[in-house]
Scaffold this active site. Sequence first.
Site, PDB file in Angstrom:
ATOM      1  CB  CYS A 103     -10.753 -19.821   0.330  1.00  0.00           C
ATOM      2  SG  CYS A 103     -10.956 -19.321  -1.398  1.00  0.00           S
ATOM      3  CG  HIS A 197      -8.521 -23.900   0.012  1.00  0.00           C
ATOM      4  ND1 HIS A 197      -9.718 -24.019   0.690  1.00  0.00           N
ATOM      5  CD2 HIS A 197      -8.775 -23.057  -1.028  1.00  0.00           C
ATOM      6  CE1 HIS A 197     -10.648 -23.311   0.084  1.00  0.00           C
ATOM      7  NE2 HIS A 197     -10.097 -22.711  -0.962  1.00  0.00           N
ATOM      8  CD  GLU A 199      -9.274 -26.033   3.456  1.00  0.00           C
ATOM      9  OE1 GLU A 199     -10.195 -25.550   2.776  1.00  0.00           O
ATOM     10  OE2 GLU A 199      -8.288 -25.359   3.846  1.00  0.00           O
TER      11      GLU A 199
END
Length: 282
Positions: A103, A197, A199
């Site tokens: 991002c 994202h 993660e």
Amino acid sequence: MRVLIVDGYPADARERHRAGFGMTPGEAYAAVVKAIAPAAACDIVLPADADAQLPAGAELSSYHAVILTGSPLHVYHDEPSVRRQVELMRAVYDSGVPSFGSCWGLQVAAVAAGGTVTPNPLGREVGFARRITPSEAGRGHALLAGRPAAFDAPCVHLDVVASLPAEAVVLASNRMTGVQAAEIRHRRGVFWGVQYHPEFSLTELAAIMDRMADALAEEGFFRDPSEVAGYVADLRTLDADRSRRDIAWRHGLDEQVLDERQRTLEIRNFLARCLAGDAMRQ
């Protein structure tokens, strides 16, 4: 393996993230890296802070990888907390250390190499980026190895990369965002990045959306903040109990999001290349 996590959040936003999720963004990203590569040693640097420094005795060249987190900042705002991060990314390129970002990380890497970032003319992309499709280059690129012809991923962003630097290639796009994944080569460095994202667990995404409830209602994603609360509750319940097929069906989520190995695939692919030695260095 030594990894530098560049937490792009300013101090107040880091603490709000900790209050809602239990960890700062940098700590949460480090935990994901440790889950993938348990032997990795992760340091965290906070370049939004005026007094940010690398750990004592450390230099960028002492790391095997650099990873940039997201951030609520806007890279086109000319302010010290942004300029420091762009300059740090330029130093990462100069060091030749392989880098990855999610991002904001992709946006900073693009600007540091000569690209541009603007607000998305289509508006905010939030919750899940749908039907991300690898480009022809992306279908054969190691970053997206293991991804299908179209997939979804957690996301929350208002800004997008409007133009990539000269030595860069788009690896994936979707209807909302033209640059969902990219490789950037600049000076001595190679950067792999995604606008989404990988993660984020469902619980971390839920914490962020909960924090944004008023804004999401004002922007028309939900009728009112109470609807956001219901959505957030669904995400947290599903993260705790993956057998809740009713919730997964209701939100159109499959193994690309629900299976941790699939969700974090880009990070895994990046770390695997870094563990292989100098495979990503110019």
